[in-house]
Design a protein around this motif. Structure first.
Motif, PDB file in Angstrom:
ATOM      1  N   LYS A  74      27.220  34.616  41.193  1.00 26.70           N
ATOM      2  CA  LYS A  74      26.627  33.298  41.413  1.00 26.70           C
ATOM      3  C   LYS A  74      27.656  32.198  41.647  1.00 26.70           C
ATOM      4  CE  LYS A  74      23.215  34.836  38.018  1.00 26.70           C
ATOM      5  NZ  LYS A  74      22.644  34.588  36.668  1.00 26.70           N
ATOM      6  N   SER A  75      28.858  32.382  41.127  1.00 25.19           N
ATOM      7  CA  SER A  75      29.869  31.329  41.203  1.00 25.19           C
ATOM      8  C   SER A  75      31.226  31.925  40.883  1.00 25.19           C
ATOM      9  CB  SER A  75      29.558  30.209  40.207  1.00 25.19           C
ATOM     10  OG  SER A  75      29.683  30.694  38.881  1.00 25.19           O
ATOM     11  N   SER A  76      32.274  31.149  41.139  1.00 21.53           N
ATOM     12  CA  SER A  76      33.619  31.604  40.776  1.00 21.53           C
ATOM     13  C   SER A  76      33.754  31.757  39.271  1.00 21.53           C
ATOM     14  CB  SER A  76      34.665  30.605  41.289  1.00 21.53           C
ATOM     15  OG  SER A  76      34.728  30.604  42.695  1.00 21.53           O
ATOM     16  N   GLU A  77      33.186  30.827  38.519  1.00 27.22           N
ATOM     17  CA  GLU A  77      33.279  30.893  37.065  1.00 27.22           C
ATOM     18  C   GLU A  77      32.604  32.157  36.535  1.00 27.22           C
ATOM     19  OE1 GLU A  77      32.327  28.101  33.169  1.00 27.22           O
ATOM     20  OE2 GLU A  77      31.160  27.825  35.010  1.00 27.22           O
ATOM     21  N   TYR A  78      31.388  32.415  37.006  1.00 30.64           N
ATOM     22  CA  TYR A  78      30.655  33.602  36.566  1.00 30.64           C
ATOM     23  C   TYR A  78      31.424  34.867  36.934  1.00 30.64           C
ATOM     24  CZ  TYR A  78      27.068  37.238  36.507  1.00 30.64           C
ATOM     25  OH  TYR A  78      26.369  38.400  36.286  1.00 30.64           O
ATOM     26  N   THR A  79      31.927  34.920  38.154  1.00 31.10           N
ATOM     27  CA  THR A  79      32.617  36.120  38.625  1.00 31.10           C
ATOM     28  C   THR A  79      33.899  36.356  37.856  1.00 31.10           C
ATOM     29  OG1 THR A  79      31.706  35.714  40.835  1.00 31.10           O
ATOM     30  CG2 THR A  79      33.533  37.262  40.682  1.00 31.10           C
ATOM     31  N   GLU A  92      37.916  31.773  28.337  1.00 29.96           N
ATOM     32  CA  GLU A  92      37.719  30.375  28.700  1.00 29.96           C
ATOM     33  C   GLU A  92      38.249  30.142  30.109  1.00 29.96           C
ATOM     34  OE1 GLU A  92      39.401  27.701  25.920  1.00 29.96           O
ATOM     35  OE2 GLU A  92      38.283  28.505  24.196  1.00 29.96           O
ATOM     36  N   THR A  93      37.454  29.455  30.907  1.00 32.53           N
ATOM     37  CA  THR A  93      37.858  29.182  32.290  1.00 32.53           C
ATOM     38  C   THR A  93      37.803  27.680  32.562  1.00 32.53           C
ATOM     39  OG1 THR A  93      35.596  29.419  33.132  1.00 32.53           O
ATOM     40  CG2 THR A  93      36.975  31.408  33.095  1.00 32.53           C
ATOM     41  N   ASP A  94      38.618  27.253  33.512  1.00 28.10           N
ATOM     42  CA  ASP A  94      38.552  25.892  34.039  1.00 28.10           C
ATOM     43  C   ASP A  94      38.102  25.976  35.484  1.00 28.10           C
ATOM     44  OD1 ASP A  94      39.302  24.531  31.806  1.00 28.10           O
ATOM     45  OD2 ASP A  94      41.405  24.324  32.365  1.00 28.10           O
ATOM     46  N   ASN A  95      37.277  25.034  35.886  1.00 28.25           N
ATOM     47  CA  ASN A  95      36.782  24.987  37.259  1.00 28.25           C
ATOM     48  C   ASN A  95      37.440  23.829  38.002  1.00 28.25           C
ATOM     49  OD1 ASN A  95      34.934  27.116  36.698  1.00 28.25           O
ATOM     50  ND2 ASN A  95      33.590  25.629  35.707  1.00 28.25           N
ATOM     51  N   ILE A 105      39.856  29.325  37.051  1.00 26.34           N
ATOM     52  CA  ILE A 105      41.127  29.854  36.571  1.00 26.34           C
ATOM     53  C   ILE A 105      41.035  30.133  35.080  1.00 26.34           C
ATOM     54  CG2 ILE A 105      42.085  27.545  36.115  1.00 26.34           C
ATOM     55  CD1 ILE A 105      44.812  28.633  37.072  1.00 26.34           C
ATOM     56  N   ALA A 106      41.763  31.135  34.622  1.00 25.99           N
ATOM     57  CA  ALA A 106      41.795  31.458  33.198  1.00 25.99           C
ATOM     58  C   ALA A 106      43.198  31.902  32.812  1.00 25.99           C
ATOM     59  CB  ALA A 106      40.794  32.563  32.874  1.00 25.99           C
ATOM     60  N   GLU A 107      43.622  31.493  31.629  1.00 29.68           N
ATOM     61  CA  GLU A 107      44.874  32.007  31.080  1.00 29.68           C
ATOM     62  C   GLU A 107      44.586  33.331  30.389  1.00 29.68           C
ATOM     63  OE1 GLU A 107      48.716  30.505  28.449  1.00 29.68           O
ATOM     64  OE2 GLU A 107      46.885  29.278  28.531  1.00 29.68           O
ATOM     65  N   LEU A 108      45.424  34.318  30.619  1.00 24.53           N
ATOM     66  CA  LEU A 108      45.219  35.649  30.067  1.00 24.53           C
ATOM     67  C   LEU A 108      46.080  35.867  28.828  1.00 24.53           C
ATOM     68  CD1 LEU A 108      45.268  37.800  33.354  1.00 24.53           C
ATOM     69  CD2 LEU A 108      43.261  37.001  32.082  1.00 24.53           C
ATOM     70  N   ASN A 109      45.452  36.375  27.785  1.00 22.77           N
ATOM     71  CA  ASN A 109      46.148  36.836  26.586  1.00 22.77           C
ATOM     72  C   ASN A 109      45.339  37.999  26.030  1.00 22.77           C
ATOM     73  OD1 ASN A 109      48.431  34.811  25.924  1.00 22.77           O
ATOM     74  ND2 ASN A 109      46.682  33.483  26.375  1.00 22.77           N
ATOM     75  N   GLY A 118      49.327  36.087  31.068  1.00 22.87           N
ATOM     76  CA  GLY A 118      49.402  35.767  32.490  1.00 22.87           C
ATOM     77  C   GLY A 118      48.270  34.847  32.890  1.00 22.87           C
ATOM     78  N   TRP A 119      47.873  34.957  34.154  1.00 23.39           N
ATOM     79  CA  TRP A 119      46.838  34.078  34.702  1.00 23.39           C
ATOM     80  C   TRP A 119      45.910  34.873  35.609  1.00 23.39           C
ATOM     81  CZ3 TRP A 119      46.375  29.068  33.132  1.00 23.39           C
ATOM     82  CH2 TRP A 119      47.469  28.509  32.471  1.00 23.39           C
ATOM     83  N   ALA A 120      44.685  34.353  35.737  1.00 24.66           N
ATOM     84  CA  ALA A 120      43.708  34.931  36.660  1.00 24.66           C
ATOM     85  C   ALA A 120      43.022  33.794  37.405  1.00 24.66           C
ATOM     86  CB  ALA A 120      42.668  35.754  35.904  1.00 24.66           C
ATOM     87  N   VAL A 121      42.761  34.005  38.689  1.00 22.24           N
ATOM     88  CA  VAL A 121      42.058  33.006  39.499  1.00 22.24           C
ATOM     89  C   VAL A 121      40.927  33.679  40.262  1.00 22.24           C
ATOM     90  CG1 VAL A 121      44.049  31.478  39.787  1.00 22.24           C
ATOM     91  CG2 VAL A 121      43.660  33.314  41.440  1.00 22.24           C
ATOM     92  N   CYS A 122      39.938  32.880  40.606  1.00 28.53           N
ATOM     93  CA  CYS A 122      38.824  33.373  41.409  1.00 28.53           C
ATOM     94  C   CYS A 122      38.448  32.326  42.445  1.00 28.53           C
ATOM     95  CB  CYS A 122      37.610  33.673  40.526  1.00 28.53           C
ATOM     96  SG  CYS A 122      36.175  34.299  41.445  1.00 28.53           S
ATOM     97  N   SER A 123      38.217  32.786  43.664  1.00 30.74           N
ATOM     98  CA  SER A 123      37.829  31.901  44.761  1.00 30.74           C
ATOM     99  C   SER A 123      36.747  32.575  45.592  1.00 30.74           C
ATOM    100  CB  SER A 123      39.041  31.597  45.657  1.00 30.74           C
ATOM    101  OG  SER A 123      38.633  30.910  46.835  1.00 30.74           O
TER     102      SER A 123
END
Length: 390
Positions: A74-79, A92-95, A105-109, A118-123
């Motif tokens: 449905k969205s980048s956040e959901y995905t 936790e994600t930031d839009n 985007i989310a910080e990975l731990n 690390g980091w993860a992004v979705c577009s």
């Protein structure tokens, strides 16, 4: 720069393992590309559908790509949350906005035998109901060394060719738009007014320093030349979008002047006007004992910051490519210098790229000379190599 286009994502990644060091990689099915640091190796065991894994033999970083395609996304956040929930509880994600798209985007731990960060992004991708998720991480004990490499990897993503030469996804998140900053220049007796974003100077210099830290990892590596070429390519991509209004204003002034100065060869006149302009800029002296990129970001150059040869050469090439003239920069570690190069039929010193018969005028940016004039003690063509631009 050579690019390869592939009809299917499977073929794309099968070829990728052999050509990673040589090409900016583009996937035709989902219309995305990335220009990651040299040396990543595709993990042939990561054969899940639309999911791919890469590792680096010299740097303890893992890079994962997953394509999600379906109406349930449905969205980048959901995905993004759905993608990382198995390794990180309640992520936790930031839009944020990137090139008019809603991204996340989310910080990975997380922990799998050992701690990772690390980091993860979705577009969203151009294909309807499709998204790309990119994860890049390292052992937490190596995070200080690897974090900039991780950011550089993720920031190289492009999901729309219309925005290929615009700031990357991580820079868009870290430096959101702050509003217009008015800038004025007086050139050839005419005052020119244009705008930058208030964040552009800080953001662009951050990118320069980021990519120099990545480049520094390759200085003793067999891919050092490719790393240098990527360094300038990434800076060019970030700078073009930031300077778009500046280029429009300046070229709308320069082009009519060039047509009057030399009606038969207005391209040459325009190229000389641009070269003469950068030659007049304040020069940046290298501070003794300081190890840094020595590169002044192009928004800072436009705003009057002292600068060196490679900043000027890249700025010249940016303007020339904007008007359709093939241009790149020439780098010489032996001479500790950079030149601009442009494909214009005119007399003077020329550089002929290996394997071609195309002639490019060489342009010195730190002395008040014309195109095709370079110092005699820097004339050995074998000491120069090209950094081709997007």
């Amino acid at each position: 720069m050579t690019r390869r286009f592939f009809s299917s994502i499977i073929l794309f990644f099968c070829f990728f393992v052999f050509s990673l060091n040589a090409y900016i990689v583009h996937n035709d099915s989902y219309e995305f590309s990335f220009d990651i640091p040299e040396g990543y190796v595709y993990d042939s065991n990561s054969n899940q559908k639309n999911s791919f894994s890469f590792n680096h033999p010299n740097i303890p970083v893992t890079f994962l790509i997953k394509i999600y395609d379906g109406k349930e996304y449905k969205s980048s956040e959901y995905t993004l949350k759905n993608s990382i929930k198995n390794i990180q509880n309640n992520p936790e994600t930031d839009n944020f906005k990137w090139n008019e798209s809603n991204c996340s985007i989310a910080e990975l731990n997380f922990k799998i035998e050992q701690d990772y960060s690390g980091w993860a992004v979705c577009s969203p991708l151009k294909k309807e109901n499709s998204y790309i998720v990119m994860l890049c991480y390292c052992p937490s004990s190596e995070a200080e060394i690897c974090n900039q490499f991780i950011i550089s990897t993720l920031n190289s993503l492009c999901t729309d060719t219309n925005y290929y030469c615009y700031p990357g996804i991580i820079l868009a998140y870290a430096f959101p738009k702050e509003g217009n900053k008015k800038v004025s220049l007086t050139l050839y007796g005419k005052k020119l007014n244009f705008v930058l974003d208030k964040s552009d100077e800080e953001a662009s210099q951050y990118l320069v320093d980021l990519e120099f830290s990545v480049l520094s990892l390759y200085l003793q590596h067999n891919l050092w030349k490719e790393a240098w070429q990527r360094y300038y390519r990434i800076i060019f991509r970030d700078s073009w979008g930031r300077l778009k209004n500046c280029m429009e204003v300046m070229l709308n002034t320069f082009i009519p002047y060039a047509e009057k100065i030399n009606p038969e060869k207005p391209d040459l006149a325009l190229a000389q006007m641009i070269l003469t302009w950068v030659q007049s800029m304040p020069y940046k002296e290298k501070e003794p004992g300081v190890i840094d990129s020595d590169f002044t970001s192009l928004p800072k150059v436009i705003c009057g910051e002292p600068n060196d040869c490679d900043s000027r050469a890249l700025l010249v090439s940016l303007f020339l490519r904007t008007v359709g003239l093939e241009s790149f920069i020439l780098i010489s570690p032996e001479y500790s210098h950079a030149l601009a190069a442009v494909e214009i039929d005119a007399p003077g010193q020329k550089y002929i790229p290996e394997g071609t018969d195309r002639e490019f005028l060489m342009g010195e940016t730190t002395e008040g000379v014309t195109w095709g004039m370079i110092a005699a003690d820097q004339a050995d063509r074998s000491k120069w190599f090209p950094a081709y631009l997007p």
